[in-house]
Design a protein around this motif. Structure first.
Motif, mmCIF file in Angstrom:
data_model
loop_
_atom_site.group_PDB
_atom_site.id
_atom_site.type_symbol
_atom_site.label_atom_id
_atom_site.label_comp_id
_atom_site.label_asym_id
_atom_site.label_seq_id
_atom_site.Cartn_x
_atom_site.Cartn_y
_atom_site.Cartn_z
ATOM 1 N N VAL A 134 26.962 24.844 37.979
ATOM 2 C CA VAL A 134 25.744 25.580 38.346
ATOM 3 C C VAL A 134 24.711 25.502 37.217
ATOM 4 O O VAL A 134 23.530 25.227 37.452
ATOM 5 N N LEU A 135 25.149 25.740 35.991
ATOM 6 C CA LEU A 135 24.225 25.647 34.861
ATOM 7 C C LEU A 135 23.722 24.216 34.689
ATOM 8 O O LEU A 135 22.564 23.996 34.311
ATOM 9 N N GLY A 136 24.584 23.241 34.983
ATOM 10 C CA GLY A 136 24.156 21.849 34.920
ATOM 11 C C GLY A 136 23.008 21.575 35.889
ATOM 12 O O GLY A 136 22.049 20.872 35.546
ATOM 13 N N ASP A 137 23.079 22.148 37.087
ATOM 14 C CA ASP A 137 21.984 22.019 38.049
ATOM 15 C C ASP A 137 20.697 22.621 37.485
ATOM 16 O O ASP A 137 19.606 22.061 37.640
ATOM 17 N N ALA A 138 20.820 23.766 36.840
ATOM 18 C CA ALA A 138 19.640 24.439 36.299
ATOM 19 C C ALA A 138 18.987 23.607 35.197
ATOM 20 O O ALA A 138 17.751 23.493 35.134
ATOM 21 N N TYR A 139 19.798 23.015 34.332
ATOM 22 C CA TYR A 139 19.236 22.149 33.294
ATOM 23 C C TYR A 139 18.583 20.911 33.904
ATOM 24 O O TYR A 139 17.556 20.430 33.417
ATOM 25 N N ASP A 140 19.168 20.376 34.985
ATOM 26 C CA ASP A 140 18.552 19.244 35.680
ATOM 27 C C ASP A 140 17.162 19.617 36.189
ATOM 28 O O ASP A 140 16.198 18.858 36.028
ATOM 29 N N VAL A 141 17.071 20.771 36.829
ATOM 30 C CA VAL A 141 15.791 21.236 37.367
ATOM 31 C C VAL A 141 14.783 21.425 36.242
ATOM 32 O O VAL A 141 13.606 21.042 36.359
ATOM 33 N N LEU A 142 15.239 22.005 35.160
ATOM 34 C CA LEU A 142 14.358 22.241 34.014
ATOM 35 C C LEU A 142 13.754 20.939 33.504
ATOM 36 O O LEU A 142 12.540 20.842 33.285
ATOM 37 N N VAL A 143 14.587 19.929 33.323
ATOM 38 C CA VAL A 143 14.119 18.638 32.807
ATOM 39 C C VAL A 143 13.196 17.956 33.815
ATOM 40 O O VAL A 143 12.151 17.398 33.447
ATOM 41 N N GLU A 144 13.551 18.014 35.092
ATOM 42 C CA GLU A 144 12.756 17.344 36.119
ATOM 43 C C GLU A 144 11.371 17.959 36.262
ATOM 44 O O GLU A 144 10.370 17.241 36.347
ATOM 45 N N ARG A 145 11.310 19.283 36.286
ATOM 46 C CA ARG A 145 10.015 19.921 36.521
ATOM 47 C C ARG A 145 9.125 19.873 35.286
ATOM 48 O O ARG A 145 7.900 19.767 35.416
ATOM 49 N N ALA A 146 9.692 19.932 34.092
ATOM 50 C CA ALA A 146 8.870 19.920 32.881
ATOM 51 C C ALA A 146 8.408 18.513 32.530
ATOM 52 O O ALA A 146 7.290 18.325 32.038
ATOM 53 N N ALA A 147 9.269 17.516 32.790
ATOM 54 C CA ALA A 147 8.946 16.116 32.487
ATOM 55 C C ALA A 147 8.392 15.972 31.073
ATOM 56 O O ALA A 147 7.376 15.311 30.846
ATOM 57 N N ASP A 148 9.063 16.595 30.126
ATOM 58 C CA ASP A 148 8.615 16.599 28.734
ATOM 59 C C ASP A 148 9.678 15.942 27.867
ATOM 60 O O ASP A 148 10.837 16.391 27.847
ATOM 61 N N PRO A 149 9.333 14.878 27.132
ATOM 62 C CA PRO A 149 10.332 14.169 26.322
ATOM 63 C C PRO A 149 11.020 15.050 25.282
ATOM 64 O O PRO A 149 12.235 14.912 25.057
ATOM 65 N N ALA A 150 10.286 15.959 24.664
ATOM 66 C CA ALA A 150 10.875 16.825 23.643
ATOM 67 C C ALA A 150 11.902 17.767 24.264
ATOM 68 O O ALA A 150 12.993 17.977 23.717
ATOM 69 N N LEU A 151 11.561 18.319 25.418
ATOM 70 C CA LEU A 151 12.507 19.203 26.102
ATOM 71 C C LEU A 151 13.718 18.411 26.577
ATOM 72 O O LEU A 151 14.855 18.888 26.469
ATOM 73 N N SER A 152 13.494 17.218 27.092
ATOM 74 C CA SER A 152 14.608 16.389 27.545
ATOM 75 C C SER A 152 15.585 16.123 26.406
ATOM 76 O O SER A 152 16.804 16.130 26.606
ATOM 77 N N ALA A 153 15.052 15.920 25.197
ATOM 78 C CA ALA A 153 15.907 15.680 24.033
ATOM 79 C C ALA A 153 16.704 16.924 23.672
ATOM 80 O O ALA A 153 17.887 16.843 23.308
ATOM 81 N N VAL A 154 16.072 18.090 23.770
ATOM 82 C CA VAL A 154 16.774 19.348 23.495
ATOM 83 C C VAL A 154 17.911 19.539 24.498
ATOM 84 O O VAL A 154 19.053 19.868 24.127
ATOM 85 N N VAL A 155 17.623 19.334 25.776
ATOM 86 C CA VAL A 155 18.635 19.525 26.815
ATOM 87 C C VAL A 155 19.757 18.502 26.648
ATOM 88 O O VAL A 155 20.940 18.835 26.831
ATOM 89 N N ALA A 156 19.430 17.275 26.294
ATOM 90 C CA ALA A 156 20.463 16.264 26.060
ATOM 91 C C ALA A 156 21.397 16.694 24.933
ATOM 92 O O ALA A 156 22.620 16.494 25.004
ATOM 93 N N ARG A 157 20.819 17.294 23.897
ATOM 94 C CA ARG A 157 21.636 17.782 22.774
ATOM 95 C C ARG A 157 22.537 18.923 23.227
ATOM 96 O O ARG A 157 23.712 19.002 22.840
ATOM 97 N N ILE A 158 22.001 19.804 24.045
ATOM 98 C CA ILE A 158 22.796 20.912 24.578
ATOM 99 C C ILE A 158 23.927 20.380 25.457
ATOM 100 O O ILE A 158 25.067 20.842 25.388
#
Length: 273
Positions: free
Chosen positions: A155-179
């Motif tokens: 469930v949390l994985g889905d939420a992180y997917d949504v976060l990355v998709e809607r923000a479309a921000d490279p810096a955020l994507s890198a943070v989420v990848a690290r998490i």
């Protein structure tokens, strides 16, 4: 019965290595400067804050788990303590992103009133009530805790997917990848433990089915504000795309040993209710 000869085979998951390499603070590794010029939108920040609160809500969950037979399993207890430690630092990384936007830390903002419903009341049973209820459940309850942990990761994985998709921000994507790098070991442990325990015990299957049918997702959501929960449910599992994600979680649940489409559908309904 399971054909697995040793449920504690370290080749599946080396718990000693996991505890010795636990991830501590990593906010200094994050590249946050770009947020000053290209900040995230308000909804992305709101979802991120909610995720941080969920990641940091481990102590209340551990309190409920460790009054049951789960605390007698040294391997599982060692994992859970380390899991809680790592999730604390995941929340700290999320705090770093919020602070880079000039926003207060997770615990410095009032969440608002919690939701009150019959299903939430079941999940809010305190440790004494849970300990009494668990007396007759025995060791199979460990399978319940491992499976709910696994579904929570999905469930949390889905939420992180949504976060990355809607923000479309490279810096955020890198943070989420690290998490996700930290969380990948959590999901793997829950997956391994859940599958062999369900495969090994019909009682474990029965108890897990009953728990999944009434669980509130994600873990810790019952302690969060009603408005924030509604926002999470809508942005992650609302609409056509959200229902596809919820169906996928239900299908994964149905594929676990001893479970089936009926319990998978029950989980899907809880996610989209």
């Amino acid at each position: 019965m399971s054909t697995r000869s040793d449920p504690y085979d370290s080749t599946d998951f080396d718990i000693r290595e996991f505890t010795l390499t636990a991830q501590g603070a990593f906010r200094d590794e994050l590249q946050l400067d770009s947020f000053a010029t290209t900040p995230l939108d308000d909804d992305s920040l709101r979802l991120l804050r909610h995720l941080g609160r969920l990641e940091s809500a481990t102590m209340e969950h551990l309190r409920n788990l460790l009054v049951t037979a789960t605390h007698k399993d040294a391997r599982v207890t060692a994992f859970l303590v380390t899991w809680a430690f790592e999730k604390f630092w995941i929340a700290d990384a999320i705090d770093a992103v919020l602070q880079a936007h000039g926003l207060p830390r997770l615990k410095e903002v009032d969440e608002g009133p919690r939701r009150h419903s019959a299903s939430d009341a079941v999940e809010r049973r305190g440790p004494i009530t849970r300990a009494i209820e668990a007396m007759g459940k025995g060791v199979p309850i460990v399978a319940v805790h491992m499976t709910t942990g696994l579904v929570d990761e999905w469930v949390l994985g889905d939420a992180y997917d949504v976060l990355v998709e809607r923000a479309a921000d490279p810096a955020l994507s890198a943070v989420v990848a690290r998490i996700r790098t930290v969380k990948s070991r959590h999901e793997r442990f829950f997956d391994i433990e859940s599958r062999w325990r369900l495969d090994d015990s019909p009682r474990a299957v029965k108890q897990t089915r009953a728990s999944l049918a009434t669980a509130v997702w994600p873990i810790g959501a019952v302690e969060r504000a009603d408005a924030e929960r509604t926002f999470f449910d809508t942005i992650v599992y609302g609409g056509a795309a959200g229902h596809v994600r919820a169906d996928a979680v239900g299908d994964r649940v149905a594929g676990l040993p001893g479970l089936d489409p009926s319990i998978g559908s029950a989980v899907t309904r809880k996610l989209t209710a």
